[in-house]
Design a protein around this motif. Structure first.
Motif, short mmCIF file in Angstrom:
data_model
loop_
_atom_site.label_atom_id
_atom_site.label_comp_id
_atom_site.label_asym_id
_atom_site.label_seq_id
_atom_site.Cartn_x
_atom_site.Cartn_y
_atom_site.Cartn_z
N CYS A 1 -3.07 -15.68 -2.35
CA CYS A 1 -1.85 -14.89 -2.43
C CYS A 1 -1.45 -14.70 -3.90
N SER A 2 -1.12 -13.47 -4.26
CA SER A 2 -0.69 -13.22 -5.63
C SER A 2 0.74 -13.69 -5.88
N GLY A 3 1.48 -13.97 -4.83
CA GLY A 3 2.85 -14.43 -4.98
C GLY A 3 2.97 -15.91 -5.27
N ARG B 1 1.24 -10.83 6.03
CA ARG B 1 2.04 -11.58 5.06
C ARG B 1 1.52 -13.00 4.89
N CYS B 2 1.72 -13.54 3.71
CA CYS B 2 1.37 -14.93 3.41
C CYS B 2 2.21 -15.85 4.30
N GLN C 1 5.05 -13.07 1.23
CA GLN C 1 4.70 -11.87 0.46
C GLN C 1 3.68 -11.05 1.23
N VAL D 1 0.40 -9.39 1.68
CA VAL D 1 -0.90 -9.60 1.07
C VAL D 1 -1.82 -8.41 1.35
N GLY E 1 -1.60 -7.55 -2.78
CA GLY E 1 -0.96 -8.85 -2.66
C GLY E 1 -1.94 -10.02 -2.68
#
Length: 78
Positions: free
Chosen positions: A20-22, A44-45, A50, A52, A68
């Protein structure tokens, strides 16, 4: 999400390990929380929520947004 992704990729992407980039959490794509189906699928993660992955399919094309995800590690057969 396995069915729609199998129309695009020759390998099982749900087994791929993504980051995850968040929050930096890693895990299989199958672990993502999927919402949809209209107007498309949103994954979503499970740790930070977030977005993704987004997947929208039309009659003659598919749009896949992975912004994401920092990376996807896909195991390939030997």
């Amino acid at each position: 999400m396995a069915g729609p992704l199998s129309e695009i990729f020759a390998v099982d992407v749900t087994a791929a390990v993504g980051r995850c980039s968040g929050c930096g959490s890693t895990g299989p794509v199958a672990r993502l929380r999927v919402y949809g189906p209209e107007p498309g699928l949103v994954a979503r993660c499970p740790d930070c929520e977030q977005v993704v992955l987004r997947l929208v399919r039309g009659p003659d094309a598919a749009w896949l947004d992975l912004r994401g995800a920092v990376s996807l590690r896909i195991a390939l057969p030997s």
